[in-house]
Design a protein around this motif. Structure first.
Motif, PDB file in Angstrom:
ATOM      1  N   ILE A   1       0.860  -1.170   0.000  1.00  0.00           N
ATOM      2  CA  ILE A   1       0.000   0.000   0.000  1.00  0.00           C
ATOM      3  C   ILE A   1       0.900   1.225   0.000  1.00  0.00           C
ATOM      4  O   ILE A   1       1.798   1.351   0.844  1.00  0.00           O
ATOM      5  N   ILE A   2       0.662   2.107  -0.951  1.00  0.00           N
ATOM      6  CA  ILE A   2       1.398   3.356  -1.061  1.00  0.00           C
ATOM      7  C   ILE A   2       0.365   4.482  -0.970  1.00  0.00           C
ATOM      8  O   ILE A   2      -0.392   4.714  -1.908  1.00  0.00           O
TER       9      ILE A   2
ATOM     10  N   PHE B   1       2.248  -8.890  -8.563  1.00  0.00           N
ATOM     11  CA  PHE B   1       2.165  -7.963  -7.442  1.00  0.00           C
ATOM     12  C   PHE B   1       0.782  -7.331  -7.357  1.00  0.00           C
ATOM     13  O   PHE B   1       0.053  -7.216  -8.353  1.00  0.00           O
ATOM     14  N   PHE B   2       0.454  -6.944  -6.147  1.00  0.00           N
ATOM     15  CA  PHE B   2      -0.756  -6.173  -5.866  1.00  0.00           C
ATOM     16  C   PHE B   2      -0.332  -4.843  -5.276  1.00  0.00           C
ATOM     17  O   PHE B   2       0.255  -4.795  -4.199  1.00  0.00           O
ATOM     18  N   LEU B   3      -0.604  -3.780  -6.007  1.00  0.00           N
ATOM     19  CA  LEU B   3      -0.297  -2.422  -5.555  1.00  0.00           C
ATOM     20  C   LEU B   3      -1.598  -1.697  -5.266  1.00  0.00           C
ATOM     21  O   LEU B   3      -2.420  -1.491  -6.162  1.00  0.00           O
ATOM     22  N   TYR B   4      -1.783  -1.316  -4.018  1.00  0.00           N
ATOM     23  CA  TYR B   4      -2.920  -0.489  -3.608  1.00  0.00           C
ATOM     24  C   TYR B   4      -2.390   0.923  -3.450  1.00  0.00           C
ATOM     25  O   TYR B   4      -1.530   1.171  -2.614  1.00  0.00           O
ATOM     26  N   LEU B   5      -2.888   1.829  -4.298  1.00  0.00           N
ATOM     27  CA  LEU B   5      -2.357   3.192  -4.393  1.00  0.00           C
ATOM     28  C   LEU B   5      -3.461   4.202  -4.064  1.00  0.00           C
ATOM     29  O   LEU B   5      -4.054   4.813  -4.957  1.00  0.00           O
TER      30      LEU B   5
ATOM     31  N   GLU C   1       4.604  -4.192   2.220  1.00  0.00           N
ATOM     32  CA  GLU C   1       5.261  -2.887   2.247  1.00  0.00           C
ATOM     33  C   GLU C   1       4.225  -1.788   2.443  1.00  0.00           C
ATOM     34  O   GLU C   1       3.076  -1.904   1.992  1.00  0.00           O
ATOM     35  N   PHE C   2       4.679  -0.704   3.098  1.00  0.00           N
ATOM     36  CA  PHE C   2       3.821   0.453   3.313  1.00  0.00           C
ATOM     37  C   PHE C   2       4.658   1.714   3.243  1.00  0.00           C
ATOM     38  O   PHE C   2       5.685   1.830   3.891  1.00  0.00           O
TER      39      PHE C   2
END
Length: 464
Positions: free
Chosen positions: A138-139, A216-220, A159-160
């Motif tokens: 999560i970014i 990958f899973f990117l939560y933006l 990751e954060f």
């Protein structure tokens, strides 16, 4: 449909009311990843904050709005005209997005519930995808729990980078301040500099480039374009709308759109563009406080009128979905988790009710059946709404109102008196759904029972 439309594990609840239009977990919804073991799609979920419905140039918009990266998502994917957030403010929508469930099922009704934290009994989309072998990050803006047990690295994320809450954050002051308000990298607050929207793009690109060899899973979740109104001067100078605040808002929007463009560029550079499923939407309707524009929609964030809940909503997956499609099917942010899990071939836990639906059959034009029988909004007070087909019944400050959204998107013509049977039926649909919900976590305190058990006990009390 219009224009090119091609439209922690095992126990099933069987006593769900059909009127709520929900689906139950416990099955692979639609396995898109090859079962032979080949790599599944990358998944990117991008959430804007308080963005107006008319503040994307791929939707009806005022002349000063230009969002080329968001427009590219729409041109290369499916743009929904009836896309909704599950809450009319930030935090509840995020809780529903992460779990695939109406957030009220586990007692998350208001932004203030983020201070208590999303119950740890809830399984997140990151939990499920991580189990499937995905790298997860999560970014951006978390906003579903402040204390350590509720933070991202305990909720399925590897990751954060970003901030925990509450709603707003300064875009330029990024040094360590307090435990709850600082910028974090993973589980530690850090000192940073620059402009926060640009930093989120930097971190998102870094995550993508570092995980080329695995899905990958990117939560933006951007905090743009949420107040405070702070932007880069070079972007502010591009506007002269006659309203300085609106100019700053538009400059903030430029930075977010550029950040989305950087993400798209990174995906193309590593050769992952075609096999990346991207879902973009706003966490609620545009906010009056930040000078957003909701176009023809009535009102703003913090109401259950369309201006508070209808949002820009776009899905793009070049290898699997059609391009340049406009879809009128009503969808909602709780649909994200079932959809991305279906795309990844990941199994949802079957010990709980899932309200979200897999959007892929609609997106691919494989069904003409409605995705939802009903959609719901509720803040735990007398403000609520239910939509069934073209009809929307809402309660706002003691007023019961009925609108035909096909004929009256502006919600100007209250048809309650002319349609008493429709009012009765929709109100009963809402009450049946409401009976399934848990008490508000912010009022219940830290000693929490299972939300599903709490809902059961509430129904028992009603029967006595």
């Amino acid at each position: 449909m219009t224009e090119n439309t091609i439209t922690r594990r095992d126990f099933l609840r069987s006593s769900v009311l059909a009127a709520s239009g929900i689906c139950l977990g416990g099955r692979v919804l639609s396995v898109m990843a090859d079962e032979s073991g080949s790599r599944g799609p990358n998944i990117v979920v991008i959430v804007s904050d308080d963005q107006g419905y008319a503040d994307s140039s791929c939707y009806d918009h005022p002349k000063e709005v230009s969002t080329p990266a968001i427009d590219r998502l729409a041109a290369e994917g499916v743009r929904f005209t009836n896309g909704y957030a599950s809450g009319y403010v930030c935090a509840p929508t995020r809780a529903g997005l992460l779990t695939g469930r109406y957030q009220q099922r586990f007692g998350f009704y208001t932004a203030g519930d983020s201070r208590t934290g999303m119950p740890t009994s809830e399984v997140t989309v990151a939990d499920v995808l991580k189990e499937k072998g995905y790298a997860t990050a999560i970014i951006g803006k978390w906003h579903v729990g402040l204390e350590p047990e509720y933070r991202p690295l305990r909720r399925g994320f590897d990751e954060f980078y970003g901030f925990l809450g509450h709603g707003a954050h300064d875009y330029f002051k990024l040094e360590i301040t307090s435990e709850h308000n600082s910028i974090y990298r993973n589980d530690k607050p850090i000192n940073d500099n620059g402009y926060l929207t640009n930093n989120l793009a930097r971190e998102a690109v870094s995550f993508i480039e570092r995980h080329q060899k695995r899905p990958f899973f990117l939560y933006l979740p951007f905090n743009a374009v949420h107040w405070p109104l702070q932007a880069l001067q070079k972007h502010i100078d591009r506007f002269n709308t006659g309203d300085r605040n609106r100019d700053i808002y538009l400059a903030m929007l430029i930075s977010m759109d550029e950040a989305i463009g950087r993400v798209l560029g990174a995906l193309k550079r590593i050769g992952a563009d075609g096999n990346t499923l991207i879902i973009f939407f706003s966490d609620n309707g545009g906010a009056k406080k930040n000078f957003a524009n909701n176009g023809a929609l009535r009102d703003y964030k913090q109401t259950v009128y369309e201006g508070g809940i209808r949002v820009p909503f776009i899905v793009r997956w070049p290898d699997r979905l059609p391009k340049e499609v406009v879809c009128d099917e009503p969808v909602i942010s709780v649909d994200v988790m079932p959809t991305v899990c279906a795309a990844a071939g990941a199994r949802l836990p079957n010990d709980r009710v899932y309200d979200g639906r897999n959007m892929l059959p609609i997106l691919r034009g494989e069904t003409k059946e409605p995705l939802h029988k009903a959609l719901f909004w509720y803040d735990g007070t007398d403000q609520w709404a239910v939509r069934v087909g073209k009809w929307k019944l809402l309660s706002f400050k003691g007023s019961l109102e009925l609108y035909d959204l096909h004929a009256d998107i502006t919600e100007k013509n209250n048809l309650k008196e002319q349609n008493p049977e429709i009012v009765r039926r929709l109100r009963q649909t809402f009450e049946d759904w409401k009976d399934q919900l848990a008490p508000q976590i912010g009022k219940a305190g830290k000693d929490r029972q299972s939300p599903e058990t709490a809902g059961s006990k509430k129904r028992e009390r009603r029967k006595r």
